[in-house]
Design a protein around this motif. Structure first.
Motif, PDB file in Angstrom:
ATOM      1  N   ALA A  11      27.489  44.646  38.064  1.00 14.86           N
ATOM      2  CA  ALA A  11      28.379  43.563  37.557  1.00 14.86           C
ATOM      3  C   ALA A  11      28.180  43.206  36.291  1.00 14.86           C
ATOM      4  O   ALA A  11      28.862  42.594  35.615  1.00 14.86           O
ATOM      5  N   SER A  12      26.777  43.287  35.622  1.00 18.99           N
ATOM      6  CA  SER A  12      26.402  42.650  34.459  1.00 18.99           C
ATOM      7  C   SER A  12      26.858  43.539  33.213  1.00 18.99           C
ATOM      8  O   SER A  12      26.881  43.116  32.053  1.00 18.99           O
ATOM      9  N   GLY A  13      27.265  44.998  33.439  1.00 13.77           N
ATOM     10  CA  GLY A  13      27.718  45.801  32.858  1.00 13.77           C
ATOM     11  C   GLY A  13      29.111  45.670  32.243  1.00 13.77           C
ATOM     12  O   GLY A  13      29.918  44.653  32.628  1.00 13.77           O
ATOM     13  N   ALA A  14      29.740  46.296  31.037  1.00 16.38           N
ATOM     14  CA  ALA A  14      31.045  45.998  30.499  1.00 16.38           C
ATOM     15  C   ALA A  14      32.058  46.376  31.625  1.00 16.38           C
ATOM     16  O   ALA A  14      33.070  45.376  31.617  1.00 16.38           O
ATOM     17  N   VAL A  15      31.817  47.472  32.221  1.00 15.69           N
ATOM     18  CA  VAL A  15      32.977  47.772  33.412  1.00 15.69           C
ATOM     19  C   VAL A  15      32.961  46.669  34.459  1.00 15.69           C
ATOM     20  O   VAL A  15      34.021  46.541  34.699  1.00 15.69           O
ATOM     21  N   GLY A  16      31.622  46.355  34.863  1.00 21.56           N
ATOM     22  CA  GLY A  16      31.744  45.533  35.829  1.00 21.56           C
ATOM     23  C   GLY A  16      32.553  44.082  35.576  1.00 21.56           C
ATOM     24  O   GLY A  16      33.171  43.541  36.103  1.00 21.56           O
ATOM     25  N   PHE A  19      36.179  44.606  35.485  1.00 18.95           N
ATOM     26  CA  PHE A  19      36.735  44.588  37.127  1.00 18.95           C
ATOM     27  C   PHE A  19      36.640  43.172  37.468  1.00 18.95           C
ATOM     28  O   PHE A  19      37.697  42.846  38.238  1.00 18.95           O
ATOM     29  N   ILE A  20      35.777  42.510  37.121  1.00 20.50           N
ATOM     30  CA  ILE A  20      35.921  41.127  37.644  1.00 20.50           C
ATOM     31  C   ILE A  20      37.008  40.316  37.058  1.00 20.50           C
ATOM     32  O   ILE A  20      37.692  39.352  37.830  1.00 20.50           O
ATOM     33  N   GLU A  21      37.314  40.369  35.777  1.00 22.12           N
ATOM     34  CA  GLU A  21      38.513  39.789  35.355  1.00 22.12           C
ATOM     35  C   GLU A  21      39.796  40.148  36.003  1.00 22.12           C
ATOM     36  O   GLU A  21      40.618  39.464  36.102  1.00 22.12           O
ATOM     37  N   LEU A  22      39.694  41.352  35.936  1.00 20.23           N
ATOM     38  CA  LEU A  22      41.012  42.018  36.742  1.00 20.23           C
ATOM     39  C   LEU A  22      41.024  41.353  38.276  1.00 20.23           C
ATOM     40  O   LEU A  22      42.265  41.005  38.607  1.00 20.23           O
ATOM     41  N   LEU A  23      40.119  41.476  39.050  1.00 22.12           N
ATOM     42  CA  LEU A  23      40.055  41.057  40.294  1.00 22.12           C
ATOM     43  C   LEU A  23      40.473  39.296  40.341  1.00 22.12           C
ATOM     44  O   LEU A  23      41.287  39.001  41.180  1.00 22.12           O
ATOM     45  N   ASP A  24      39.777  38.685  39.495  1.00 23.83           N
ATOM     46  CA  ASP A  24      40.524  36.987  39.231  1.00 23.83           C
ATOM     47  C   ASP A  24      41.856  37.072  38.971  1.00 23.83           C
ATOM     48  O   ASP A  24      42.361  36.114  39.566  1.00 23.83           O
ATOM     49  N   GLU A  25      42.318  37.854  37.974  1.00 27.81           N
ATOM     50  CA  GLU A  25      43.868  37.750  37.666  1.00 27.81           C
ATOM     51  C   GLU A  25      44.587  38.107  38.799  1.00 27.81           C
ATOM     52  O   GLU A  25      45.608  37.374  39.140  1.00 27.81           O
ATOM     53  N   ALA A  42      18.996  40.559  37.715  1.00 31.32           N
ATOM     54  CA  ALA A  42      18.933  39.663  38.972  1.00 31.32           C
ATOM     55  C   ALA A  42      18.866  38.121  38.739  1.00 31.32           C
ATOM     56  O   ALA A  42      17.989  38.043  37.759  1.00 31.32           O
ATOM     57  N   GLY A  43      19.200  37.203  39.247  1.00 33.61           N
ATOM     58  CA  GLY A  43      19.153  35.727  39.041  1.00 33.61           C
ATOM     59  C   GLY A  43      20.060  35.342  38.247  1.00 33.61           C
ATOM     60  O   GLY A  43      20.011  33.982  38.119  1.00 33.61           O
ATOM     61  N   ARG A  44      20.883  35.885  37.105  1.00 33.94           N
ATOM     62  CA  ARG A  44      21.777  35.568  36.306  1.00 33.94           C
ATOM     63  C   ARG A  44      22.991  35.183  37.022  1.00 33.94           C
ATOM     64  O   ARG A  44      23.406  35.476  38.297  1.00 33.94           O
ATOM     65  N   SER A  45      23.933  34.108  36.569  1.00 32.48           N
ATOM     66  CA  SER A  45      25.085  33.541  37.026  1.00 32.48           C
ATOM     67  C   SER A  45      26.249  34.186  36.248  1.00 32.48           C
ATOM     68  O   SER A  45      26.182  34.268  35.272  1.00 32.48           O
ATOM     69  N   MET A  46      27.362  34.593  37.219  1.00 32.72           N
ATOM     70  CA  MET A  46      28.426  34.891  36.384  1.00 32.72           C
ATOM     71  C   MET A  46      29.664  34.127  37.330  1.00 32.72           C
ATOM     72  O   MET A  46      29.457  33.670  38.313  1.00 32.72           O
ATOM     73  N   PHE A  47      30.733  34.133  36.444  1.00 28.37           N
ATOM     74  CA  PHE A  47      32.050  33.547  36.965  1.00 28.37           C
ATOM     75  C   PHE A  47      32.971  34.405  37.268  1.00 28.37           C
ATOM     76  O   PHE A  47      33.389  35.189  36.395  1.00 28.37           O
ATOM     77  N   CYS A  48      33.691  34.278  38.329  1.00 30.34           N
ATOM     78  CA  CYS A  48      35.047  35.024  38.777  1.00 30.34           C
ATOM     79  C   CYS A  48      35.901  33.915  38.980  1.00 30.34           C
ATOM     80  O   CYS A  48      36.142  33.166  39.967  1.00 30.34           O
ATOM     81  N   GLY A  49      36.643  33.661  37.771  1.00 31.36           N
ATOM     82  CA  GLY A  49      37.686  32.297  37.880  1.00 31.36           C
ATOM     83  C   GLY A  49      36.663  31.239  37.512  1.00 31.36           C
ATOM     84  O   GLY A  49      35.938  31.040  36.685  1.00 31.36           O
ATOM     85  N   LYS A  50      37.041  30.195  38.567  1.00 34.57           N
ATOM     86  CA  LYS A  50      35.981  28.767  38.644  1.00 34.57           C
ATOM     87  C   LYS A  50      35.115  29.113  39.758  1.00 34.57           C
ATOM     88  O   LYS A  50      34.006  28.141  39.589  1.00 34.57           O
ATOM     89  N   GLN A  51      34.703  30.170  40.213  1.00 35.90           N
ATOM     90  CA  GLN A  51      33.751  30.585  41.263  1.00 35.90           C
ATOM     91  C   GLN A  51      32.414  31.140  40.515  1.00 35.90           C
ATOM     92  O   GLN A  51      32.695  31.707  39.625  1.00 35.90           O
TER      93      GLN A  51
END
Length: 371
Positions: A11-16, A19-25, A42-51
């Protein structure tokens, strides 16, 4: 909302991230999402929309708690952990074999792969209809559009050219002015508005033709006379809107060239020789006036593969125009790119063909050296 428990590996890579942006859209508000990456991420935070989601270590992640695992990391990661996910009853989508984007590679490598795919006419997978490929989507639609628009283009060209030639010929019967002129006024009406008028009169009020589709809803495509009859019946209204709106364009162009040719020296010389009127009409006037029409026809045929977008959308016709509209609506950039590339190639090919065949139509044009 996406109703499956999904893990994005890498998920931390460019492709990931893409994919997260497309999933949220496409599925806003998704909660059953697990982001997995290497130990250093591991341990970093990422956002999918507001989540907000915390990236988990792939070595400690339990794949039994998810239903789908999307591997956006490299092939080595997929080879190592995909069998583990399968053994836990998880469905695996391997990006390395199905959805190659190369976003983690250098820009020059990405461009090289992009050009190789274009040469092979490989436009990749569709974003909106993944894992279906762009080529298959275009292949399913091109038959419908080519069958409809090629017939409509040639029919409008033939009728419009003959009508324009007769209207521009001073010795043609007077009643033709009253027959063709009302039809030519339809050129001022956009074809999609004409399509709505035809639907209201002949489909909604009179119920002579179906409102939409390329064939009956309950019918499966097959090679049979009944199915061909349904296709023709469904295509009459879309074809009529295109032909009626195009007749004026071809007729007015031909009429203008016929009027221009009346004062040319070759016409005056032919009349002075006492040639018959029918020979003057076909061998001198029409033959010279039709040359610009032929060029316009070639360019029109080059755009046949794009379809008449609005007509196909109005009639929900299963052609390339409707496919392009759906791709724009769903932000399916790969399908849009493939369609635009086809337009460029077909226009270039049509222009090349007309340049090669022009000497056959006009003896004054020659590509021989020194001529």
């Amino acid at each position: 909302m996406f109703n499956k428990k999904l893990a994005i590996v890498g998920a931390s890579g460019a492709v990931g991230r893409v994919f997260i942006e497309l999933l949220d859209e496409m599925y806003p508000g998704t909660k059953d999402l697990f982001l997995v990456a290497s130990k250093r991420s591991a341990g970093r935070s990422m956002f999918c929309g507001k989540q907000e989601f915390i990236i988990q270590d792939i070595e400690e992640f339990d794949f039994s708690q998810v239903e789908i695992a999307f591997f956006s990391a490299g092939a080595e990661t997929a080879e190592k952990y995909a069998p583990i996910a399968v053994s836990k009853g998880c469905t695996v989508i391997d990006n390395s074999s199905q959805f190659r984007t190369d976003l983690d590679k250098p820009l020059i490598v990405q461009y090289g792969n992009y050009m190789k795919d274009l040469v092979r006419f490989d436009f990749g997978p569709s974003i909106a209809y993944f894992p279906k490929s762009v080529n298959s989507l275009i292949g399913d639609s091109v038959v419908w559009t080519f069958g409809l628009l090629s017939v409509c283009t040639f029919l409008a060209f033939f009728i419009g050219t003959i009508a324009g030639a007769l209207l521009g010929w001073p010795k043609s019967p007077n009643f033709l002015q009253y027959v063709f002129m009302p039809i030519l006024t339809l050129a001022a009406i956009p074809y999609y508005l004409l399509a709505l008028v035809l639907i209201y009169i002949f489909a909604f009020n009179l119920d002579w033709f179906p409102l939409f589709g390329g064939y009956a809803v309950a019918q499966l495509p097959e090679w049979s006379f009944s199915f061909v009859g349904q296709v023709i019946h469904h295509a009459i209204l879309p074809a009529s809107s295109i032909v009626l709106a195009s007749l004026g364009f071809w007729a007015l162009g031909m009429r203008g060239m016929m009027v221009t040719n009346q004062g040319e020296d070759f016409m005056i010389a032919a009349e002075a020789k006492g040639l018959r009127s029918i020979r003057l009409f076909f061998n001198y006037a029409v033959r010279n006036a039709i040359l610009p029409q032929t060029t316009a026809l070639a360019l029109s045929l080059g755009t046949v593969f794009t379809g008449s977008v609005l007509v196909e959308v109005i009639f929900r016709y299963p052609g390339l125009g409707n496919t392009l509209y759906q791709a724009i609506r769903l932000n399916d950039f790969f399908v849009i790119r493939g369609m635009i590339f086809i337009v460029i190639v077909t226009l270039g090919l049509a222009t090349f063909i007309i340049d090669v065949t022009y000497p056959l139509l006009d003896p004054r044009v020659s590509y021989k050296k020194g001529s």
